[in-house]
Design a protein around this motif. Structure first.
Motif, PDB file in Angstrom:
ATOM      1  N   PRO A  58       0.671  -1.023   0.066  1.00 40.66           N
ATOM      2  CA  PRO A  58      -0.063  -0.240   0.368  1.00 40.66           C
ATOM      3  C   PRO A  58       1.167   1.201   0.129  1.00 40.66           C
ATOM      4  CG  PRO A  58      -0.724  -1.504   1.310  1.00 40.66           C
ATOM      5  CD  PRO A  58       0.589  -1.826   1.208  1.00 40.66           C
ATOM      6  N   LEU A  59       0.935   2.459  -0.378  1.00 48.98           N
ATOM      7  CA  LEU A  59       1.148   3.351  -0.501  1.00 48.98           C
ATOM      8  C   LEU A  59       1.321   4.200   0.924  1.00 48.98           C
ATOM      9  CD1 LEU A  59      -0.916   5.672  -3.311  1.00 48.98           C
ATOM     10  CD2 LEU A  59       0.224   4.096  -3.816  1.00 48.98           C
ATOM     11  N   GLN A  60       1.079   3.700   1.713  1.00 45.13           N
ATOM     12  CA  GLN A  60       1.203   4.003   3.391  1.00 45.13           C
ATOM     13  C   GLN A  60       2.963   3.314   3.242  1.00 45.13           C
ATOM     14  OE1 GLN A  60      -0.600   5.458   6.010  1.00 45.13           O
ATOM     15  NE2 GLN A  60       1.585   5.795   7.108  1.00 45.13           N
ATOM     16  N   ILE A  61       3.012   2.556   3.052  1.00 50.01           N
ATOM     17  CA  ILE A  61       4.061   1.877   2.689  1.00 50.01           C
ATOM     18  C   ILE A  61       5.040   2.263   2.690  1.00 50.01           C
ATOM     19  CG2 ILE A  61       5.897  -0.240   3.004  1.00 50.01           C
ATOM     20  CD1 ILE A  61       3.222  -0.580   5.209  1.00 50.01           C
ATOM     21  N   LEU A  62       5.072   3.042   1.530  1.00 52.64           N
ATOM     22  CA  LEU A  62       5.872   3.891   0.341  1.00 52.64           C
ATOM     23  C   LEU A  62       6.525   5.225   1.283  1.00 52.64           C
ATOM     24  CD1 LEU A  62       4.683   1.350  -1.509  1.00 52.64           C
ATOM     25  CD2 LEU A  62       5.548   3.289  -3.919  1.00 52.64           C
ATOM     26  N   SER A  63       5.389   5.874   1.876  1.00 54.68           N
ATOM     27  CA  SER A  63       5.691   7.374   2.504  1.00 54.68           C
ATOM     28  C   SER A  63       6.340   7.026   3.539  1.00 54.68           C
ATOM     29  CB  SER A  63       4.202   7.157   2.567  1.00 54.68           C
ATOM     30  OG  SER A  63       4.399   8.601   4.221  1.00 54.68           O
ATOM     31  N   ASP A  64       5.827   6.096   4.843  1.00 50.81           N
ATOM     32  CA  ASP A  64       6.162   5.332   6.134  1.00 50.81           C
ATOM     33  C   ASP A  64       7.980   5.401   5.995  1.00 50.81           C
ATOM     34  OD1 ASP A  64       4.252   5.969   6.952  1.00 50.81           O
ATOM     35  OD2 ASP A  64       3.409   4.165   7.467  1.00 50.81           O
ATOM     36  N   THR A  93      -8.353   7.889   4.152  1.00 50.87           N
ATOM     37  CA  THR A  93      -7.829   9.121   3.983  1.00 50.87           C
ATOM     38  C   THR A  93      -7.043   9.328   3.364  1.00 50.87           C
ATOM     39  OG1 THR A  93      -9.797  10.225   4.920  1.00 50.87           O
ATOM     40  CG2 THR A  93      -7.821  11.741   4.958  1.00 50.87           C
ATOM     41  N   ILE A  94      -5.300   9.237   4.412  1.00 54.02           N
ATOM     42  CA  ILE A  94      -4.369   8.752   4.135  1.00 54.02           C
ATOM     43  C   ILE A  94      -3.898   8.049   2.829  1.00 54.02           C
ATOM     44  CG2 ILE A  94      -2.085   7.376   5.056  1.00 54.02           C
ATOM     45  CD1 ILE A  94      -2.798   7.921   7.789  1.00 54.02           C
ATOM     46  N   ASN A  95      -4.348   7.221   2.186  1.00 50.14           N
ATOM     47  CA  ASN A  95      -4.226   6.529   1.038  1.00 50.14           C
ATOM     48  C   ASN A  95      -4.675   7.178   0.227  1.00 50.14           C
ATOM     49  OD1 ASN A  95      -2.209   4.323   1.602  1.00 50.14           O
ATOM     50  ND2 ASN A  95      -4.142   3.144   2.042  1.00 50.14           N
ATOM     51  N   THR A  96      -5.500   8.218   0.007  1.00 44.83           N
ATOM     52  CA  THR A  96      -5.864   8.289  -0.593  1.00 44.83           C
ATOM     53  C   THR A  96      -5.769   9.865  -1.208  1.00 44.83           C
ATOM     54  OG1 THR A  96      -8.605   8.004  -0.439  1.00 44.83           O
ATOM     55  CG2 THR A  96      -7.547   9.992  -1.668  1.00 44.83           C
TER      56      THR A  96
END
Length: 212
Positions: free
Chosen positions: A92-98, A155-158
């Motif tokens: 998920p995009l969250q992992i790319l960011s974190d 919300t975060i992934n959007t």
């Protein structure tokens, strides 16, 4: 996962001696990132060196695409991408960011190829030993917080696409039906229907639609 399929999975978990709370927590849909090229069609995954979790299902899926899969613990993924052991990963995009994967990845393809979440579990014997009023309070709190967590993750992934683009990542959208057809043709769904069984598969298809 709040319906019949989730109830089936929880019963399977409880059969192994654990207690699963009613509401699963959201990890989000998984996307493919790459340091070499965008993944626009299933053909782009052929011979693509991709890190996958240490899990038979992930290996099976990307092997069906013809990828060169490498099962690597996530703690070693950044280094594997940095050194070129693999050219891409999926999360998920969250992992790319974190985990600042934009430092070692250039492209993000919005494949939505898999969704996963987290069951909140308790030791079954200890759970059954708690007073009923305590179990009710705990279940109500954890299940309610799961719904809050889902909204937060959505919300975060959007919003993360813009953040990651700001860090230099290049996004592309794909026709997901093409990827699904490739998995059908490669026998991926038939393989996992056989492993999960007709009952579980029927509940899955009732929730998400037919895949075969």
């Amino acid at each position: 996962m709040d319906g019949d399929l989730g109830a089936y999975v929880r019963a399977e978990i409880e059969g192994k001696g654990l207690y699963a709370f009613d509401r699963i927590w959201d990890n989000g849909f998984r996307q493919i990132s790459s340091s070499t090229k965008p993944i626009a069609t299933p053909a782009d995954l052929e011979n693509f060196k991709i890190r996958v979790p240490v899990s038979p299902m992930w290996t099976s899926m990307f092997s069906a695409f013809g990828s060169a899969t490498t099962s690597i613990n996530f703690a070693e993924t950044y280094t594997a991408l940095q050194t070129g052991i693999v050219d891409g990963q999926e999360n998920p995009l969250q992992i790319l960011s974190d985990f600042k994967l934009w430092e070692v990845q250039k492209y993000v393809s919005m494949t939505n190829h898999m969704w996963d979440g987290f069951w909140l579990l308790a030791n079954g014997r200890m759970w059954r030993g708690l007073p009923d009023d305590v179990k009710e309070i705990m279940a109500n709190v954890f299940n309610a917080e799961a719904l809050v967590q889902r909204e937060t993750m959505a919300t975060i992934n959007t919003s993360l696409r813009g953040e990651l683009e700001g860090n230099g990542m290049v996004f592309n959208d794909v026709t997901t039906a093409d990827f699904q057809k490739k998995l059908v043709d490669a026998g991926f769904y038939a393989e996992w229907k056989g492993k999960f069984g007709d009952d579980a598969w029927a509940k899955l298809e009732a929730a998400v639609g037919h895949s075969l």
